[in-house]
Motif scaffolding. Structure first.
Motif, short mmCIF file in Angstrom:
data_model
loop_
_atom_site.label_atom_id
_atom_site.label_comp_id
_atom_site.label_asym_id
_atom_site.label_seq_id
_atom_site.Cartn_x
_atom_site.Cartn_y
_atom_site.Cartn_z
N SER A 299 0.84 -1.19 0.00
CA SER A 299 0.00 0.00 0.00
C SER A 299 0.88 1.25 0.00
O SER A 299 1.88 1.31 0.71
CB SER A 299 -0.89 -0.01 1.24
N LYS B 158 -0.13 4.17 1.07
CA LYS B 158 -0.41 4.88 2.32
C LYS B 158 0.20 4.16 3.52
O LYS B 158 0.70 4.80 4.44
CB LYS B 158 -1.92 5.02 2.53
N LYS B 159 0.13 2.82 3.52
CA LYS B 159 0.68 2.03 4.62
C LYS B 159 1.58 0.94 4.04
O LYS B 159 1.12 -0.15 3.71
CB LYS B 159 -0.45 1.39 5.43
#
Length: 198
Positions: free
Chosen positions: A151, A153-154
């Motif tokens: 991901s 974002k993460k």
């Protein structure tokens, strides 16, 4: 004598046998003696140890039952041919445009398949609610590549992206151990491609 209690004589024999199998170093012997003295002084520890061992055995038995149960779920939800064998199954999520769907990913000698845990509910044009399990079945010989992704974002969240020959993408996420699933899937694809090229 209560169930689960082992007489002190049996404890001593068990621990003596353990000492004999280990190296005869003084520090190892001293460590074992300190360990066993703790059980002999505090009788509450021995039943706890027995319960712990029983729990471990139950867990191993549960894993065997889980594999059998997974095979039954796989055969119930998909048309399985006699020569097809289930290699691995894992709980995960399938990412869709409507959001993630929780279910099981099955890897067999023929396909990668997914089936949702719970039925999906949709409304028909007449307003009637229809329930069905979300299922996909991808023949291994039709998979172009399998990629590990993360991901943006993460970065700690890892995904397995499956790309088919007709350029459809399937995103699987939320594995307990995505590396073992990725490796198993890659090996299954490799074996299938070798079989079809011969």
């Amino acid at each position: 004598m209560p169930i689960g209690r082992v007489p002190m004589i049996s404890q001593s024999r068990l621990l003596t046998a353990s000492v004999n199998t280990l190296e005869n170093s003084k520090s190892t012997r001293q460590t074992l003696e300190n360990f066993t003295n703790g059980f002999q002084k505090d009788e509450r520890l021995w039943p706890r140890l027995i319960e712990s061992v029983k729990g471990k055995l139950r867990l191993q038995g549960a894993k065997i039952l889980k594999l059998k149960r997974m095979k039954n779920v796989f055969e119930k939800n998909f048309s399985v041919k006699p020569e097809e064998k289930l290699v691995k199954a894992a709980q995960c999520n399938l990412q869709t445009t409507a959001g993630p769907i929780t279910g099981l990913l099955f890897i067999s000698t023929v396909r990668a398949a997914f089936c949702s845990h719970k039925p999906i509910k949709i409304s028909s044009p007449s307003g009637e609610i229809i329930k069905f399990h979300y299922k996909i079945s991808i023949p291994l010989r039709k998979i172009k590549k399998v990629i590990e992704s993360k991901s943006l974002k993460k970065p700690s969240h890892k995904y397995i992206q499956v790309v088919t020959e007709d350029n459809f993408d399937f995103w699987f996420l939320g594995f307990l151990n995505h590396i073992s699933i990725l490796k198993c899937l890659q090996e299954a694809i490799y074996e299938t491609q070798c079989h079809y090229t011969l």
